[in-house]
Design a protein around this motif. Sequence first.
Motif, PDB file in Angstrom:
ATOM      1  N   GLN A  49       0.819  -1.211   0.000  1.00 59.69           N
ATOM      2  CA  GLN A  49       0.000   0.000   0.000  1.00 59.69           C
ATOM      3  C   GLN A  49       0.854   1.263   0.000  1.00 59.69           C
ATOM      4  N   ALA A  50       1.955   1.249   0.724  1.00 60.42           N
ATOM      5  CA  ALA A  50       2.837   2.416   0.749  1.00 60.42           C
ATOM      6  C   ALA A  50       3.389   2.707  -0.642  1.00 60.42           C
ATOM      7  N   LEU A  51       3.849   1.671  -1.329  1.00 64.79           N
ATOM      8  CA  LEU A  51       4.398   1.862  -2.667  1.00 64.79           C
ATOM      9  C   LEU A  51       3.308   2.229  -3.670  1.00 64.79           C
ATOM     10  N   ALA A  52       2.126   1.631  -3.494  1.00 67.79           N
ATOM     11  CA  ALA A  52       1.026   1.913  -4.417  1.00 67.79           C
ATOM     12  C   ALA A  52       0.574   3.365  -4.318  1.00 67.79           C
ATOM     13  N   TRP A  53       0.340   3.836  -3.103  1.00 71.08           N
ATOM     14  CA  TRP A  53      -0.148   5.206  -2.930  1.00 71.08           C
ATOM     15  C   TRP A  53       0.896   6.238  -3.363  1.00 71.08           C
ATOM     16  N   SER A  54       2.139   6.041  -2.965  1.00 72.66           N
ATOM     17  CA  SER A  54       3.174   7.007  -3.349  1.00 72.66           C
ATOM     18  C   SER A  54       3.417   6.965  -4.854  1.00 72.66           C
ATOM     19  N   GLY A  55       3.335   5.769  -5.451  1.00 73.39           N
ATOM     20  CA  GLY A  55       3.499   5.663  -6.895  1.00 73.39           C
ATOM     21  C   GLY A  55       2.392   6.373  -7.651  1.00 73.39           C
ATOM     22  N   MET A  56       1.164   6.238  -7.174  1.00 74.23           N
ATOM     23  CA  MET A  56       0.040   6.906  -7.837  1.00 74.23           C
ATOM     24  C   MET A  56       0.172   8.418  -7.748  1.00 74.23           C
ATOM     25  N   LEU A  57       0.520   8.923  -6.565  1.00 73.50           N
ATOM     26  CA  LEU A  57       0.653  10.371  -6.393  1.00 73.50           C
ATOM     27  C   LEU A  57       1.780  10.936  -7.252  1.00 73.50           C
ATOM     28  N   LEU A  58       2.893  10.214  -7.321  1.00 71.93           N
ATOM     29  CA  LEU A  58       4.010  10.669  -8.141  1.00 71.93           C
ATOM     30  C   LEU A  58       3.619  10.701  -9.619  1.00 71.93           C
ATOM     31  N   LYS A  59       2.871   9.697 -10.053  1.00 68.83           N
ATOM     32  CA  LYS A  59       2.462   9.642 -11.447  1.00 68.83           C
ATOM     33  C   LYS A  59       1.503  10.781 -11.813  1.00 68.83           C
ATOM     34  N   ILE A  60       0.682  11.179 -10.879  1.00 68.64           N
ATOM     35  CA  ILE A  60      -0.210  12.308 -11.148  1.00 68.64           C
ATOM     36  C   ILE A  60       0.612  13.567 -11.443  1.00 68.64           C
ATOM     37  N   VAL A  61       1.664  13.786 -10.660  1.00 72.27           N
ATOM     38  CA  VAL A  61       2.535  14.940 -10.878  1.00 72.27           C
ATOM     39  C   VAL A  61       3.292  14.795 -12.198  1.00 72.27           C
ATOM     40  N   ASP A  62       3.823  13.590 -12.440  1.00 74.46           N
ATOM     41  CA  ASP A  62       4.594  13.329 -13.649  1.00 74.46           C
ATOM     42  C   ASP A  62       3.767  13.581 -14.904  1.00 74.46           C
ATOM     43  N   VAL A  63       2.584  12.989 -14.951  1.00 74.30           N
ATOM     44  CA  VAL A  63       1.735  13.143 -16.127  1.00 74.30           C
ATOM     45  C   VAL A  63       1.235  14.587 -16.248  1.00 74.30           C
ATOM     46  N   GLY A  64       1.019  15.247 -15.121  1.00 67.94           N
ATOM     47  CA  GLY A  64       0.643  16.648 -15.160  1.00 67.94           C
ATOM     48  C   GLY A  64       1.683  17.489 -15.887  1.00 67.94           C
ATOM     49  N   ALA A  65       2.969  17.199 -15.636  1.00 67.47           N
ATOM     50  CA  ALA A  65       4.041  17.915 -16.333  1.00 67.47           C
ATOM     51  C   ALA A  65       3.999  17.647 -17.827  1.00 67.47           C
ATOM     52  N   LYS A  66       3.635  16.416 -18.208  1.00 68.78           N
ATOM     53  CA  LYS A  66       3.561  16.072 -19.635  1.00 68.78           C
ATOM     54  C   LYS A  66       2.421  16.830 -20.319  1.00 68.78           C
ATOM     55  N   TRP A  67       1.263  16.905 -19.658  1.00 67.90           N
ATOM     56  CA  TRP A  67       0.158  17.681 -20.237  1.00 67.90           C
ATOM     57  C   TRP A  67       0.578  19.140 -20.422  1.00 67.90           C
ATOM     58  N   SER A  98      -1.128   7.966 -21.778  1.00 74.60           N
ATOM     59  CA  SER A  98      -2.103   6.875 -21.815  1.00 74.60           C
ATOM     60  C   SER A  98      -1.547   5.625 -21.153  1.00 74.60           C
ATOM     61  N   SER A  99      -0.254   5.352 -21.356  1.00 78.69           N
ATOM     62  CA  SER A  99       0.334   4.178 -20.713  1.00 78.69           C
ATOM     63  C   SER A  99       0.408   4.358 -19.202  1.00 78.69           C
ATOM     64  N   ASP A 100       0.695   5.573 -18.757  1.00 80.10           N
ATOM     65  CA  ASP A 100       0.707   5.852 -17.326  1.00 80.10           C
ATOM     66  C   ASP A 100      -0.685   5.687 -16.721  1.00 80.10           C
ATOM     67  N   ALA A 101      -1.685   6.174 -17.445  1.00 77.39           N
ATOM     68  CA  ALA A 101      -3.054   6.056 -16.943  1.00 77.39           C
ATOM     69  C   ALA A 101      -3.463   4.603 -16.776  1.00 77.39           C
ATOM     70  N   ASN A 102      -3.090   3.776 -17.744  1.00 78.70           N
ATOM     71  CA  ASN A 102      -3.410   2.356 -17.664  1.00 78.70           C
ATOM     72  C   ASN A 102      -2.696   1.701 -16.490  1.00 78.70           C
ATOM     73  N   ALA A 103      -1.438   2.055 -16.284  1.00 80.05           N
ATOM     74  CA  ALA A 103      -0.668   1.468 -15.187  1.00 80.05           C
ATOM     75  C   ALA A 103      -1.248   1.844 -13.827  1.00 80.05           C
ATOM     76  N   ILE A 104      -1.598   3.114 -13.669  1.00 81.08           N
ATOM     77  CA  ILE A 104      -2.132   3.561 -12.388  1.00 81.08           C
ATOM     78  C   ILE A 104      -3.519   2.979 -12.139  1.00 81.08           C
ATOM     79  N   ALA A 105      -4.321   2.837 -13.186  1.00 84.60           N
ATOM     80  CA  ALA A 105      -5.622   2.186 -13.031  1.00 84.60           C
ATOM     81  C   ALA A 105      -5.444   0.756 -12.554  1.00 84.60           C
ATOM     82  N   ALA A 106      -4.412   0.075 -13.065  1.00 86.80           N
ATOM     83  CA  ALA A 106      -4.127  -1.292 -12.616  1.00 86.80           C
ATOM     84  C   ALA A 106      -3.766  -1.313 -11.135  1.00 86.80           C
ATOM     85  N   VAL A 107      -2.918  -0.376 -10.725  1.00 88.01           N
ATOM     86  CA  VAL A 107      -2.501  -0.320  -9.321  1.00 88.01           C
ATOM     87  C   VAL A 107      -3.687  -0.045  -8.413  1.00 88.01           C
ATOM     88  N   PHE A 108      -4.541   0.894  -8.807  1.00 91.04           N
ATOM     89  CA  PHE A 108      -5.673   1.237  -7.938  1.00 91.04           C
ATOM     90  C   PHE A 108      -6.686   0.102  -7.855  1.00 91.04           C
TER      91      PHE A 108
END
Length: 521
Positions: free
Chosen positions: A122-140, A336-346
Amino acid sequence: MNSLDWAVLIGYFGVMVAIGVWSHKRVDNVSDFFTAGGKMPWWLSGISHHMSGYSAVMFTGYAGIAYTYGVTSFITWSFPIALGIAIGSKLFAPRINRLRSRLHVASPLEYLKNRYNLPTQQALAWSGMLLKIVDVGAKWAAIATLLSVFTGVTLNQGILITGAITAVYCTIGGLWADALTELGQFVIQLLAGVSMFVAVVLKLSDRHIGFLDAWNQPALHGHGKPLVGPYGTVFLLAFLFIKLFEYNGGMLNQAQRYMATGSAHEAERGARLSAVLWLVWPVVLFFPMWMSPLLVHAQKPDGSDSYGLMTEQLLPHGLLGLVVVGFFSHTMAMCSSDANAIAAVFTRDVAPVLSARARAWGERSGLIAARVTTVVFLGLSMAVATQVDSPTFKDIITVVIKWVAGLMGPIAIPMMLGLLRTFRRSGPTAALTSWAAGLLAFWLVNYPISWHVDGGVPLQYQVSVPLAVSLVLYILIGHLKPEDTPERLAIIERVNSDGDGAASRAVPVPAGAGDDAVGAP
């Protein structure tokens, strides 16, 4: 851009949506949505792996580095990625593939529940999801910045347009849609990249500047040096180590490409193809950026608008639209690949812990949840994108290099090294401690310590210290407090044993691994 350029751009968006609709027919369950059911050919996996590592940041942030410093943009970015993936093709790709084929998981983090324990997962999942939100935000924000240069739309409008189109095809078609659109995007990138390369060569020829002579021009003084400015030897070594983990699964989306192939051998072949592409193709993309000081004068201090300005000046309408499509293809592939990965984690790792109802999801309800989660993640990342230029996030390249590279290590170390026999003694104590200490190190190095150092802590230490702290503690605690139980050793053996013979089948499933745990058939 004129009507012809807009036609090319709109046509591209239409094709992406059509691919998503077509891919919808191949998605019957969660496994199809997240890992393509293990049916993806190795060459498609390799191209998808390669494309999912790009974004429009290359044409903004890294274009600025190329404009300012020259070839160091390649030496300290794509070269370490190519080398890291080449190493990972043997070290990580086959093992990550076996997570799906042997342990029957659909998320790269799903196996951590049995490899360590639930709190670690859970620690890795939650921190990974939050980091990806920031990462993908920079890409947008990066692609919206480019869109504003060419079309005049506002940053927020650009974010909404690209995010909405991406949401349609990746939500409908899952990983199949991601991979197939990335194949199309690779072809577009090839055409756009070659067009820009030729246009720059012709323009230099018009000015009687040859390829070799260009490097002797005053505007490119020092640009042929491989390591300059803040991008020195320490930065290169740190970046190589970071990319070894990041591009082999530490950022989750690349791990899915390994999981999607039919066998460990095919995952390895796909990784090798991706490594070759990273070594060769970025040279073609970077060459116009290296020559840009000879052709344009950037308006922004960091030179991040140089490639966009050069494209507008050199390419005729139609080809200009194609290059703009190339910008979109990079960003949409990664997001899109990040979104799919994070959906899998959640849906696979987080939701079942939060809700008893989620633990009872069937194929249909699980697939609906996956699609809803994908849309929610994209929406959150788009909201973050509107804040990229705020004092908290600063500019685009700061987010990508410092935040993502610096925070990725503490998450990736327990996930990636937990696959290897060498680190079998490192259990949940080592994993959680290394994760927490790495995050703390990131905060200390980037903020309190940096505030008290004249000129701030150098970038190479900002991004490498958190990973180094996590690595040392993960190994050290594993030796001082070994937690290699038979159940955890069984997980490790199932992802390390070669072939599908008696040896791998003889490894016992961990005790208590039911239908909702890794190891379940």
